[in-house]
Design a protein around this motif. Structure first.
Motif, PDB file in Angstrom:
ATOM      1  N   ALA A 137      21.110 -48.990  23.468  1.00 14.57           N
ATOM      2  CA  ALA A 137      19.944 -48.116  23.296  1.00 14.57           C
ATOM      3  C   ALA A 137      20.169 -46.758  23.933  1.00 14.57           C
ATOM      4  O   ALA A 137      19.614 -45.743  23.465  1.00 14.57           O
ATOM      5  N   LYS A 138      20.979 -46.698  24.992  1.00 18.45           N
ATOM      6  CA  LYS A 138      21.193 -45.432  25.691  1.00 18.45           C
ATOM      7  C   LYS A 138      21.830 -44.381  24.781  1.00 18.45           C
ATOM      8  O   LYS A 138      21.597 -43.174  24.967  1.00 18.45           O
ATOM      9  N   THR A 139      22.645 -44.792  23.828  1.00 16.06           N
ATOM     10  CA  THR A 139      23.276 -43.806  22.943  1.00 16.06           C
ATOM     11  C   THR A 139      22.238 -43.118  22.054  1.00 16.06           C
ATOM     12  O   THR A 139      22.434 -41.962  21.663  1.00 16.06           O
ATOM     13  N   PHE A 140      21.156 -43.808  21.750  1.00 15.46           N
ATOM     14  CA  PHE A 140      20.080 -43.198  20.956  1.00 15.46           C
ATOM     15  C   PHE A 140      19.178 -42.334  21.840  1.00 15.46           C
ATOM     16  O   PHE A 140      18.772 -41.235  21.427  1.00 15.46           O
ATOM     17  N   THR A 141      18.884 -42.809  23.039  1.00 16.52           N
ATOM     18  CA  THR A 141      18.039 -42.029  23.942  1.00 16.52           C
ATOM     19  C   THR A 141      18.714 -40.724  24.327  1.00 16.52           C
ATOM     20  O   THR A 141      18.088 -39.648  24.312  1.00 16.52           O
TER      21      THR A 141
ATOM     22  N   GLY B 154      18.613 -38.335  21.524  1.00 16.92           N
ATOM     23  CA  GLY B 154      17.284 -37.747  21.377  1.00 16.92           C
ATOM     24  C   GLY B 154      17.037 -36.621  22.370  1.00 16.92           C
ATOM     25  O   GLY B 154      16.467 -35.579  22.017  1.00 16.92           O
ATOM     26  N   ILE B 155      17.471 -36.810  23.620  1.00 16.72           N
ATOM     27  CA  ILE B 155      17.310 -35.763  24.634  1.00 16.72           C
ATOM     28  C   ILE B 155      18.069 -34.506  24.219  1.00 16.72           C
ATOM     29  O   ILE B 155      17.543 -33.378  24.277  1.00 16.72           O
ATOM     30  N   TRP B 156      19.314 -34.661  23.793  1.00 17.61           N
ATOM     31  CA  TRP B 156      20.119 -33.486  23.440  1.00 17.61           C
ATOM     32  C   TRP B 156      19.615 -32.823  22.160  1.00 17.61           C
ATOM     33  O   TRP B 156      19.700 -31.592  22.021  1.00 17.61           O
ATOM     34  N   TRP B 157      19.070 -33.596  21.252  1.00 18.00           N
ATOM     35  CA  TRP B 157      18.509 -33.016  20.031  1.00 18.00           C
ATOM     36  C   TRP B 157      17.295 -32.151  20.377  1.00 18.00           C
ATOM     37  O   TRP B 157      17.159 -31.018  19.899  1.00 18.00           O
ATOM     38  N   LEU B 158      16.411 -32.662  21.231  1.00 17.82           N
ATOM     39  CA  LEU B 158      15.251 -31.874  21.640  1.00 17.82           C
ATOM     40  C   LEU B 158      15.663 -30.655  22.454  1.00 17.82           C
ATOM     41  O   LEU B 158      15.020 -29.610  22.398  1.00 17.82           O
ATOM     42  N   ALA B 159      16.752 -30.790  23.208  1.00 18.08           N
ATOM     43  CA  ALA B 159      17.267 -29.629  23.949  1.00 18.08           C
ATOM     44  C   ALA B 159      17.742 -28.553  22.975  1.00 18.08           C
ATOM     45  O   ALA B 159      17.484 -27.353  23.174  1.00 18.08           O
ATOM     46  N   GLN B 160      18.453 -28.947  21.923  1.00 22.98           N
ATOM     47  CA  GLN B 160      18.926 -27.980  20.934  1.00 22.98           C
ATOM     48  C   GLN B 160      17.764 -27.373  20.160  1.00 22.98           C
ATOM     49  O   GLN B 160      17.842 -26.233  19.693  1.00 22.98           O
TER      50      GLN B 160
ATOM     51  N   TYR C 188       8.327 -43.727  21.246  1.00 24.06           N
ATOM     52  CA  TYR C 188       9.794 -43.787  21.273  1.00 24.06           C
ATOM     53  C   TYR C 188      10.346 -44.427  20.009  1.00 24.06           C
ATOM     54  O   TYR C 188      11.293 -43.900  19.407  1.00 24.06           O
ATOM     55  N   GLU C 189       9.779 -45.548  19.585  1.00 22.57           N
ATOM     56  CA  GLU C 189      10.309 -46.200  18.384  1.00 22.57           C
ATOM     57  C   GLU C 189      10.142 -45.304  17.162  1.00 22.57           C
ATOM     58  O   GLU C 189      11.045 -45.199  16.323  1.00 22.57           O
ATOM     59  N   ALA C 190       9.004 -44.639  17.038  1.00 21.24           N
ATOM     60  CA  ALA C 190       8.795 -43.742  15.900  1.00 21.24           C
ATOM     61  C   ALA C 190       9.808 -42.602  15.919  1.00 21.24           C
ATOM     62  O   ALA C 190      10.319 -42.189  14.872  1.00 21.24           O
ATOM     63  N   PHE C 191      10.123 -42.105  17.107  1.00 21.18           N
ATOM     64  CA  PHE C 191      11.082 -41.008  17.220  1.00 21.18           C
ATOM     65  C   PHE C 191      12.474 -41.447  16.779  1.00 21.18           C
ATOM     66  O   PHE C 191      13.119 -40.769  15.967  1.00 21.18           O
ATOM     67  N   VAL C 192      12.970 -42.562  17.312  1.00 19.33           N
ATOM     68  CA  VAL C 192      14.336 -42.979  16.946  1.00 19.33           C
ATOM     69  C   VAL C 192      14.391 -43.432  15.494  1.00 19.33           C
ATOM     70  O   VAL C 192      15.423 -43.270  14.819  1.00 19.33           O
ATOM     71  N   ARG C 193      13.288 -43.943  14.985  1.00 21.16           N
ATOM     72  CA  ARG C 193      13.285 -44.329  13.570  1.00 21.16           C
ATOM     73  C   ARG C 193      13.381 -43.091  12.683  1.00 21.16           C
ATOM     74  O   ARG C 193      14.137 -43.067  11.709  1.00 21.16           O
TER      75      ARG C 193
ATOM     76  N   ALA D 260      25.664 -29.020  16.314  1.00 21.33           N
ATOM     77  CA  ALA D 260      25.381 -28.350  17.586  1.00 21.33           C
ATOM     78  C   ALA D 260      24.907 -29.349  18.639  1.00 21.33           C
ATOM     79  O   ALA D 260      25.215 -29.206  19.827  1.00 21.33           O
ATOM     80  N   VAL D 261      24.146 -30.357  18.222  1.00 21.70           N
ATOM     81  CA  VAL D 261      23.683 -31.384  19.149  1.00 21.70           C
ATOM     82  C   VAL D 261      24.870 -32.177  19.678  1.00 21.70           C
ATOM     83  O   VAL D 261      25.004 -32.411  20.885  1.00 21.70           O
ATOM     84  N   PHE D 262      25.758 -32.562  18.770  1.00 23.21           N
ATOM     85  CA  PHE D 262      26.933 -33.334  19.186  1.00 23.21           C
ATOM     86  C   PHE D 262      27.824 -32.510  20.114  1.00 23.21           C
ATOM     87  O   PHE D 262      28.282 -33.002  21.156  1.00 23.21           O
TER      88      PHE D 262
END
Length: 387
Positions: free
Chosen positions: A13-17, A20-26, A123-128, A205-207
């Motif tokens: 799960a940490k790879t998705f969390t 998500g943090i880095w995507w919102l940062a970008q 959280y589930e809605a976001f990762v989905r 850019a997120v990656f």
């Protein structure tokens, strides 16, 4: 149990969390080096940054057992409730954030709560929306807190004991997410791995921002900001998740456009886990499997584990130093002059080191002369040096 059966993914799960943090940062909605309290005012440690939160360098209580005295027998545990316990009973971090590595599940749970606050989505809605739906991960979901609320069939975990399969399942009453508690099938994890191998899992850019090596006390962490272990060329990456009987493995190689996963709900022996992971990747790349280590290792009970402490010299890796282990003192590992990492005994013969993801075993007597160290990208036999 088929490739489409959802199973507990543990720390995968940490790879998705982290993504998500880095995507919102970008997106400009999170400043990665801002204090967490900017987004979570109830976070108990005012100086901890978002980067430190997901870099396993935050000083939060590292184990969920810390919370056992503060919750009732039938009380559902949530991230806000656990953070409130920390604020009352551990108001200062256990070390200055950013100065040492300590594997932190609660840090990722707090990161998931931060995602909810910033995005306005659960959280589930976001990762989905960001990951599951675009990649066709149709059997992935966040588990309910109570087993009684589980929709449909729940995959359970087992171990072989005394000539029979016995339950060795996940825990009830867990309603916290981010560090664990996502369920995935092998087929869905293959979609996640293959998308990383192809460069389509995340915006470029997120990656690029998240895959940088995080610095802890000026030294590179063994885990990227996106929560992947990596090789020296940063092209082969993997992560694992384990909880009781469940184990999941996700591997991808961007240079070769290759991906491999496996999922188990039946308690594989520790040394076989890392060996199987390596052999799967070697088979995928048409490489012969590496020679196996000796079939038998020394066994240590908890009181005798300090016997493994000492310095061991390994070709290609340098000096590996193990310290502590006596009288309940934590056992720790250091390679050369690098970071210190906690060492956990996972069976009488095998020890595990989160961070570098090392598996350790010993031979040569009760005061062992030889250290066997294996990970996905390191496989060495080290000899004890003279004290």
């Amino acid at each position: 149990f088929t490739p489409d059966t959802p199973a507990d993914g543990g720390s995968l799960a940490k790879t998705f969390t982290a993504a998500g943090i880095w995507w919102l940062a970008q997106d400009g909605r999170i400043a990665i080096d801002a204090p967490v309290v900017r987004y979570l005012p109830e976070f108990p440690h005012a100086q901890t940054t978002v980067r430190q939160l997901i870099a396993q360098s935050n000083g939060l209580p590292p184990y969920y057992g810390f919370f056992d005295p503060y919750f009732g027998k039938d009380e559902v545990r949530t991230t806000p409730a656990m953070l409130a316990v920390v604020a009352r009973h551990a108001p200062s971090p256990s070390f200055v954030p950013g100065t040492r590595f300590e594997y932190s599940n609660l840090g990722y749970d707090a990161a998931a709560l931060l995602i909810e606050r910033v995005s306005g989505q659960g959280y589930e809605a976001f990762v989905r929306e960001r990951f599951f739906a675009p990649l066709g991960m149709t059997s992935s979901f966040a588990r309910p807190g109570r087993f009684a609320d589980w929709p449909g069939v729940r995959t359970q975990g087992y171990r072989w004991r005394d000539g029979a399969w016995q339950s060795f399942d996940v825990f009830d009453l867990e309603a916290f997410f981010g560090g664990a508690n996502l369920y995935f099938s092998a087929a869905d994890l293959a979609r996640w791995a293959s998308a990383h191998a192809a460069g389509t899992a995340l915006p470029a850019a997120v990656f690029a921002a998240g895959q940088q090596r995080t610095l802890i006390s000026g030294q590179s962490s063994p885990i990227t900001g996106l929560s992947w272990y990596f090789d020296d060329r940063d092209v082969r990456c993997y992560y694992t998740g384990s909880l009781n009987a469940f184990h999941g493995f996700v591997y991808w190689d961007r240079a070769r456009s290759e991906a491999a996963v496996f999922v188990s709900n039946s308690t594989l022996p520790p040394w076989q886990v890392i060996t199987l992971q390596r052999d799967l990747v070697d088979a995928l790349a048409a490489r012969p499997a590496a020679a196996s280590a000796p079939a038998t290792f020394e066994r240590f009970d908890r009181k005798a584990r300090s016997a493994v402490a000492g310095a061991y010299a390994a070709d290609g890796l340098g000096v590996v130093t193990l310290s502590g282990g006596a009288g309940g003192e934590p056992l720790r590992l250091r390679v050369g002059t690098g970071l210190d990492f906690d060492v956990f005994q996972v069976s009488p013969e095998v020890f595990y080191v989160p961070g570098p993801d090392y598996w350790l075993a010993f031979s040569g007597g009760v005061q062992p002369t030889t250290l066997h160290l294996r990970s996905m990208f390191v496989d060495v036999v080290a000899r004890r040096t003279r004290e």
